[in-house]
Design a protein around this motif. Sequence first.
Motif, PDB file in Angstrom:
ATOM      1  N   ARG A   1      49.770  31.559  38.692  1.00  0.00           N
ATOM      2  CA  ARG A   1      49.767  30.135  38.230  1.00  0.00           C
ATOM      3  C   ARG A   1      48.537  29.348  37.465  1.00  0.00           C
ATOM      4  NH1 ARG A   1      49.555  25.865  41.657  1.00  0.00           N
ATOM      5  NH2 ARG A   1      50.276  24.328  40.016  1.00  0.00           N
ATOM      6  N   HIS A   2      47.271  29.935  38.263  1.00  0.00           N
ATOM      7  CA  HIS A   2      46.496  29.430  38.201  1.00  0.00           C
ATOM      8  C   HIS A   2      45.686  30.340  36.247  1.00  0.00           C
ATOM      9  CE1 HIS A   2      45.980  27.636  41.777  1.00  0.00           C
ATOM     10  NE2 HIS A   2      46.354  27.917  42.472  1.00  0.00           N
ATOM     11  N   PRO A   3      45.177  29.620  35.690  1.00  0.00           N
ATOM     12  CA  PRO A   3      44.484  29.883  34.728  1.00  0.00           C
ATOM     13  C   PRO A   3      42.953  30.619  34.654  1.00  0.00           C
ATOM     14  CG  PRO A   3      45.086  27.629  34.668  1.00  0.00           C
ATOM     15  CD  PRO A   3      45.032  27.863  35.781  1.00  0.00           C
ATOM     16  N   LEU A   4      42.717  31.873  34.488  1.00  0.00           N
ATOM     17  CA  LEU A   4      42.181  32.637  34.301  1.00  0.00           C
ATOM     18  C   LEU A   4      40.732  32.589  33.989  1.00  0.00           C
ATOM     19  CD1 LEU A   4      44.273  36.684  35.058  1.00  0.00           C
ATOM     20  CD2 LEU A   4      43.055  34.340  37.083  1.00  0.00           C
ATOM     21  N   TRP A   5      39.777  32.628  34.076  1.00  0.00           N
ATOM     22  CA  TRP A   5      38.331  32.031  33.450  1.00  0.00           C
ATOM     23  C   TRP A   5      37.243  34.116  33.609  1.00  0.00           C
ATOM     24  CZ3 TRP A   5      33.808  28.678  34.818  1.00  0.00           C
ATOM     25  CH2 TRP A   5      32.830  28.972  34.498  1.00  0.00           C
ATOM     26  N   VAL A   6      37.961  34.681  32.617  1.00  0.00           N
ATOM     27  CA  VAL A   6      37.455  36.358  33.228  1.00  0.00           C
ATOM     28  C   VAL A   6      35.795  36.797  33.023  1.00  0.00           C
ATOM     29  CG1 VAL A   6      38.283  38.817  33.205  1.00  0.00           C
ATOM     30  CG2 VAL A   6      39.689  36.627  33.393  1.00  0.00           C
ATOM     31  N   ARG A   7      35.537  37.174  33.391  1.00  0.00           N
ATOM     32  CA  ARG A   7      34.664  37.845  33.003  1.00  0.00           C
ATOM     33  C   ARG A   7      34.719  39.576  32.687  1.00  0.00           C
ATOM     34  NH1 ARG A   7      29.964  37.513  36.749  1.00  0.00           N
ATOM     35  NH2 ARG A   7      30.683  39.767  37.593  1.00  0.00           N
ATOM     36  N   SER A   8      33.986  39.884  31.155  1.00  0.00           N
ATOM     37  CA  SER A   8      34.118  41.132  30.465  1.00  0.00           C
ATOM     38  C   SER A   8      32.983  41.417  29.290  1.00  0.00           C
ATOM     39  CB  SER A   8      35.999  41.168  29.683  1.00  0.00           C
ATOM     40  OG  SER A   8      35.720  42.415  29.676  1.00  0.00           O
ATOM     41  N   LEU A   9      32.026  42.275  29.526  1.00  0.00           N
ATOM     42  CA  LEU A   9      31.116  42.577  28.775  1.00  0.00           C
ATOM     43  C   LEU A   9      31.139  43.164  27.744  1.00  0.00           C
ATOM     44  CD1 LEU A   9      27.995  41.525  31.458  1.00  0.00           C
ATOM     45  CD2 LEU A   9      29.352  40.148  30.458  1.00  0.00           C
ATOM     46  N   SER A  10      31.840  44.249  27.853  1.00  0.00           N
ATOM     47  CA  SER A  10      32.563  44.987  26.941  1.00  0.00           C
ATOM     48  C   SER A  10      33.667  44.886  26.250  1.00  0.00           C
ATOM     49  CB  SER A  10      32.984  46.021  27.941  1.00  0.00           C
ATOM     50  OG  SER A  10      34.103  46.387  28.901  1.00  0.00           O
ATOM     51  N   GLY A  11      33.851  43.533  26.144  1.00  0.00           N
ATOM     52  CA  GLY A  11      35.093  43.605  25.395  1.00  0.00           C
ATOM     53  C   GLY A  11      36.442  42.317  26.155  1.00  0.00           C
ATOM     54  N   PRO A  12      37.441  42.269  25.262  1.00  0.00           N
ATOM     55  CA  PRO A  12      38.334  40.912  25.683  1.00  0.00           C
ATOM     56  C   PRO A  12      38.518  41.576  27.259  1.00  0.00           C
ATOM     57  CG  PRO A  12      38.761  41.468  23.617  1.00  0.00           C
ATOM     58  CD  PRO A  12      37.407  42.559  23.119  1.00  0.00           C
ATOM     59  N   PRO A  13      38.782  40.659  28.213  1.00  0.00           N
ATOM     60  CA  PRO A  13      39.723  41.032  28.955  1.00  0.00           C
ATOM     61  C   PRO A  13      41.800  41.677  28.993  1.00  0.00           C
ATOM     62  CG  PRO A  13      38.996  39.292  29.707  1.00  0.00           C
ATOM     63  CD  PRO A  13      38.860  39.826  27.672  1.00  0.00           C
ATOM     64  N   ASP A  14      41.813  42.828  30.202  1.00  0.00           N
ATOM     65  CA  ASP A  14      42.959  42.966  29.602  1.00  0.00           C
ATOM     66  C   ASP A  14      44.416  42.447  30.206  1.00  0.00           C
ATOM     67  OD1 ASP A  14      42.750  46.075  28.174  1.00  0.00           O
ATOM     68  OD2 ASP A  14      42.697  46.687  30.212  1.00  0.00           O
ATOM     69  N   LEU A  15      43.426  41.290  31.361  1.00  0.00           N
ATOM     70  CA  LEU A  15      44.742  40.259  31.779  1.00  0.00           C
ATOM     71  C   LEU A  15      45.059  38.926  30.691  1.00  0.00           C
ATOM     72  CD1 LEU A  15      41.785  39.546  34.612  1.00  0.00           C
ATOM     73  CD2 LEU A  15      44.818  41.375  34.829  1.00  0.00           C
ATOM     74  N   PRO A  16      45.750  38.129  30.620  1.00  0.00           N
ATOM     75  CA  PRO A  16      46.011  37.728  30.188  1.00  0.00           C
ATOM     76  C   PRO A  16      45.463  36.079  31.167  1.00  0.00           C
ATOM     77  CG  PRO A  16      47.330  37.452  31.549  1.00  0.00           C
ATOM     78  CD  PRO A  16      46.955  39.011  31.953  1.00  0.00           C
ATOM     79  N   TYR A  17      43.735  35.716  29.883  1.00  0.00           N
ATOM     80  CA  TYR A  17      42.948  34.815  29.986  1.00  0.00           C
ATOM     81  C   TYR A  17      43.595  33.618  29.668  1.00  0.00           C
ATOM     82  CZ  TYR A  17      40.702  36.500  25.876  1.00  0.00           C
ATOM     83  OH  TYR A  17      40.123  36.504  24.454  1.00  0.00           O
ATOM     84  N   ALA A  18      42.864  32.673  30.034  1.00  0.00           N
ATOM     85  CA  ALA A  18      42.474  31.187  29.406  1.00  0.00           C
ATOM     86  C   ALA A  18      41.324  30.882  28.752  1.00  0.00           C
ATOM     87  CB  ALA A  18      42.840  29.788  30.167  1.00  0.00           C
ATOM     88  N   ILE A  19      39.850  31.522  28.908  1.00  0.00           N
ATOM     89  CA  ILE A  19      38.753  31.365  28.838  1.00  0.00           C
ATOM     90  C   ILE A  19      37.976  33.070  29.558  1.00  0.00           C
ATOM     91  CG2 ILE A  19      36.455  30.734  29.516  1.00  0.00           C
ATOM     92  CD1 ILE A  19      37.366  28.560  30.523  1.00  0.00           C
ATOM     93  N   TRP A  20      37.192  33.211  27.772  1.00  0.00           N
ATOM     94  CA  TRP A  20      36.831  34.649  28.119  1.00  0.00           C
ATOM     95  C   TRP A  20      34.852  34.728  28.619  1.00  0.00           C
ATOM     96  CZ3 TRP A  20      36.150  37.892  23.824  1.00  0.00           C
ATOM     97  CH2 TRP A  20      35.160  39.304  23.542  1.00  0.00           C
ATOM     98  N   GLN A  21      34.823  34.917  29.289  1.00  0.00           N
ATOM     99  CA  GLN A  21      33.143  34.807  29.321  1.00  0.00           C
ATOM    100  C   GLN A  21      32.506  36.783  28.785  1.00  0.00           C
ATOM    101  OE1 GLN A  21      29.685  36.021  33.008  1.00  0.00           O
ATOM    102  NE2 GLN A  21      30.489  33.751  33.418  1.00  0.00           N
ATOM    103  N   TYR A  22      31.974  36.046  27.839  1.00  0.00           N
ATOM    104  CA  TYR A  22      32.149  37.375  26.832  1.00  0.00           C
ATOM    105  C   TYR A  22      30.118  38.256  26.861  1.00  0.00           C
ATOM    106  CZ  TYR A  22      30.540  34.410  23.290  1.00  0.00           C
ATOM    107  OH  TYR A  22      30.009  33.812  21.890  1.00  0.00           O
ATOM    108  N   SER A  23      29.494  36.855  27.503  1.00  0.00           N
ATOM    109  CA  SER A  23      27.779  37.082  27.671  1.00  0.00           C
ATOM    110  C   SER A  23      27.220  36.846  27.832  1.00  0.00           C
ATOM    111  CB  SER A  23      26.888  37.589  26.347  1.00  0.00           C
ATOM    112  OG  SER A  23      25.702  37.288  26.393  1.00  0.00           O
ATOM    113  N   MET A  24      25.837  37.283  29.547  1.00  0.00           N
ATOM    114  CA  MET A  24      25.293  36.846  30.174  1.00  0.00           C
ATOM    115  C   MET A  24      24.288  36.144  29.549  1.00  0.00           C
ATOM    116  SD  MET A  24      26.778  38.813  33.435  1.00  0.00           S
ATOM    117  CE  MET A  24      25.520  37.515  35.345  1.00  0.00           C
ATOM    118  N   LYS A  25      23.882  36.946  27.966  1.00  0.00           N
ATOM    119  CA  LYS A  25      22.409  36.150  27.886  1.00  0.00           C
ATOM    120  C   LYS A  25      22.587  35.567  26.802  1.00  0.00           C
ATOM    121  CE  LYS A  25      21.671  41.679  29.318  1.00  0.00           C
ATOM    122  NZ  LYS A  25      20.959  42.703  29.652  1.00  0.00           N
ATOM    123  N   GLY A  26      22.706  34.884  26.584  1.00  0.00           N
ATOM    124  CA  GLY A  26      23.112  33.902  25.368  1.00  0.00           C
ATOM    125  C   GLY A  26      21.847  33.154  25.439  1.00  0.00           C
ATOM    126  N   LYS A  27      21.224  33.009  24.061  1.00  0.00           N
ATOM    127  CA  LYS A  27      20.202  32.426  23.392  1.00  0.00           C
ATOM    128  C   LYS A  27      21.059  31.388  23.395  1.00  0.00           C
ATOM    129  CE  LYS A  27      17.351  35.273  25.504  1.00  0.00           C
ATOM    130  NZ  LYS A  27      15.874  34.645  26.453  1.00  0.00           N
TER     131      LYS A  27
END
Length: 224
Positions: free
Chosen positions: A183-209
Amino acid sequence: MNMPPGALSVLATLVMLASCGPKPSPVEPDRALPLAPGAEGIDLSHHNGPADWPLLSAAGLDFVYLKATEGEGHVDTRFQENWQGAVRHHWQAGAYHFYLLCQDGRRQAANFIRQVEVRAGALPPAVDLEHAHNCAPRGSRAETLADLEVFLAALEEEYGAVPVIYTTPAFHAEWLAGEGFGRHPLWVRSLSGPPDLPYAIWQYSMKGKVPGLDGPVDLNRAAD
């Protein structure tokens, strides 16, 4: 809002990065967050240094999550400064806690609640659950999961919102899948592309400027 030319180029880069790869997985209604589809955001802690909030607020971003606490007693040294900056500049903001598997869940919840005020319009509280920088569980698997449930229930009671779980696919598979946290919304770190999990937020980079911050920053995107 008016944006300087540099901010426009940053926003264009964010959109381009977020649009790469397959479309994000859909989010079930009960796990959705009060974020616009595709909203762009960042997360900050003391590791990011001081934020120039006027400049940062002109960068075309939509939301921010701020590290508040870690474990039973640690408080992020820039949390209150960041929280007040986000509030003053009308960000859609939330706070998160880095959960330590070797410490008591109830005391960890108390640490977070002492630091994070109940504020109308804030994003739901979030808990960071990952292997990196964590410690070995102090009890059995069942005891560790029960402690986590106590932590999440305390936050939900205090803030009146189902807490968000930030995690990685590996941690989710090892600790959370099939354990009653759906029941908890997921915020998923996946740097190689969208996660396979049903996520609410996708962390797609750790190197943004982003203007207003020195050094790299995490980039996040709400599900479409």
